[in-house]
Scaffold this active site. Structure first.
Site, PDB file in Angstrom:
ATOM      1  N   SER A   1       0.852  -1.182   0.000  1.00 26.43           N
ATOM      2  CA  SER A   1       0.000   0.000   0.000  1.00 26.43           C
ATOM      3  C   SER A   1       0.889   1.233   0.000  1.00 26.43           C
ATOM      4  O   SER A   1       2.108   1.141  -0.174  1.00 26.43           O
ATOM      5  CB  SER A   1      -0.904  -0.004   1.243  1.00 26.43           C
TER       6      SER A   1
ATOM      7  N   ASP B   1       1.545   4.989   2.387  1.00 30.27           N
ATOM      8  CA  ASP B   1       1.841   5.234   3.798  1.00 30.27           C
ATOM      9  C   ASP B   1       0.598   5.186   4.685  1.00 30.27           C
ATOM     10  O   ASP B   1       0.717   5.005   5.897  1.00 30.27           O
ATOM     11  CB  ASP B   1       2.534   6.587   3.936  1.00 30.27           C
TER      12      ASP B   1
ATOM     13  N   GLY C   1       0.289  12.082   6.460  1.00 30.37           N
ATOM     14  CA  GLY C   1      -0.540  12.232   5.275  1.00 30.37           C
ATOM     15  C   GLY C   1      -2.025  12.086   5.514  1.00 30.37           C
ATOM     16  O   GLY C   1      -2.813  12.227   4.576  1.00 30.37           O
TER      17      GLY C   1
END
Length: 415
Positions: A82, A84, A392
């Site tokens: 994936s 982060d 993020g």
């Protein structure tokens, strides 16, 4: 047997077939994580005679919920396929467990399948592997050959919540670019470049206060430092050069402006000294607290910077994305954070130059970029609304603070 220390089990006597838990986020980045795993990663694990158990996430926080209850002792590592975001989910799920001090030692291998892929890139670069070509294959090889390596974790408080961060806390243009580029997610990493240009052309300023506790005496080989502050930086045209971080000495300053992984404790040789002899009652909450409640003032030995900012980023990793080298040569367990901030005003042309230099990590030499090494921080926005991110992920807007933890996570890279 499982609960014994890794030092009780010599490597030569514990050769056995390894087992990886593979977590795949099919919605990450361009949405091709399942294909990446089946075509490029799984064959490597099969060739290495590694048994795998697969978890394909079907909703947000699926991995977080799974990590809270998984029998982690059944696995030698968890492999995140994936970006982060899924790493953030897994880490925070683990840290919500009663046995988190042991569960967090389960090493993480990372296969880049998102947009930013900051941690995966940092792991590849640390071993001089390609991060722009065949990165999925190289990351699979790192995991197959890897051993547990300690990685810093930061405890972050905002509102009434507490989360754990491995990458960065951001406010300003960097967090705006990250979240406002979601409409370009299908593009992968180029989305950040496009949104950066849009945001620089419509430049904003952000009023707020930054507090931090300097990591005095800290030095990194790539930087000249004094009392935790980067010393140097040019005076290029267009830069706001009238502000540099104050040098402090316990004084409050106010500025205006691989093979045979040791499953029982997932312990690396690097972390052995700090963990040997510790009791199972040791907990992240037993470390010396550096953070007061958000409703209370920071201690008098913290530094205060108040004014209009273009961005504030609190870093724990060498990369912010595959294309952004935020903190060159940063080791995974240095035990400090690097705050990088830019004050307003700054010209658009110069800010474009800074963004370009971030591709090589040379932005830290720009006079408009102030870098300080810290043990703890607090950001207090003086705006009514905005975007703050942790690794993020957008979080509640408002004051946010964090401190470096003594507890370390483990990542899976060759020694």
């Amino acid at each position: 047997m499982i609960g014994h220390d890794a030092t009780d089990y010599p490597l030569s006597s514990r050769r056995r077939k390894r087992k990886f838990l593979v977590c795949i986020n099919p919605f990450s980045g361009p949405g091709n994580a399942k294909q990446i795993y089946s075509h490029e990663v799984k064959p490597v694990f099969q060739e290495a005679d590694i048994e795998v158990e697969e978890l394909v996430t079907i909703k947000q926080n699926h991995a977080r919920e799974f990590a809270r209850t998984v029998s982690y002792k059944d696995y030698d590592a968890v492999i995140i396929v994936s970006g982060d975001g899924l790493i953030f989910e897994w880490l925070n799920g683990i840290m919500e467990r009663d046995d988190r001090d042991q569960a967090i030692k389960l090493p993480m291998g990372i296969i880049p399948a998102g947009s930013g892929n900051a941690l995966a890139t940092a792991m590849l670069v640390s071993k001089q592997e390609q991060c722009f070509k065949n990165s999925h294959l190289h990351s699979a090889l790192l995991a197959a050959k890897g051993r547990p390596t300690p990685m810093d974790v930061v405890e972050v408080h905002y509102g009434k919540k507490k989360v754990y961060s491995f990458l960065a806390v951001a406010w300003g243009i960097i967090s705006d670019i990250d979240i406002e580029s979601e409409w370009l997610r299908f593009m992968g990493s180029p989305r950040f470049t496009i949104q950066a240009f849009i945001r620089i052309m419509a430049l904003r300023k952000y009023r707020g206060i930054l507090y931090y506790l300097p990591a005095e005496g800290y030095s990194q080989s790539s930087h000249s430092t004094q009392n935790g502050h980067v010393v140097g930086g040019g005076g290029n045209e267009g830069e706001s050069s009238n502000h540099k971080a104050p040098l402090v000495n316990n004084t409050s300053v106010s500025v205006q402006a691989g093979d045979g992984i040791l499953n029982p404790s997932f312990q690396s040789s690097e972390s052995q000294e700090s963990h040997d002899g510790s009791s199972e009652s040791d907990s992240p909450t037993t470390q010396q607290p550096l953070l007061p409640p958000l409703s209370e003032p920071v201690p008098s030995n913290w530094v205060k910077v108040e004014g209009k900012f273009v961005c504030i980023v609190v870093l724990q990793d060498s990369h912010l994305s595959r294309d952004i080298v935020a903190w060159p040569n940063r080791a995974f367990n240095e035990g400090v954070m690097c705050i990088q901030y830019v004050m307003y005003p700054v010209s658009r042309r110069h800010l474009l130059d800074v963004m370009v230099e971030m591709g090589k990590g040379d932005h830290m030499e720009k006079n408009s970029v102030t870098s300080v090494f810290v043990k703890a921080f607090r950001i207090e926005p003086l705006e009514e609304d905005g975007i703050v991110t942790v690794d993020g992920e957008k979080v509640e807007f408002g004051p946010i603070q964090g401190q470096m933890m003594e507890t370390k996570a483990n990542i899976l890279i060759p020694s």
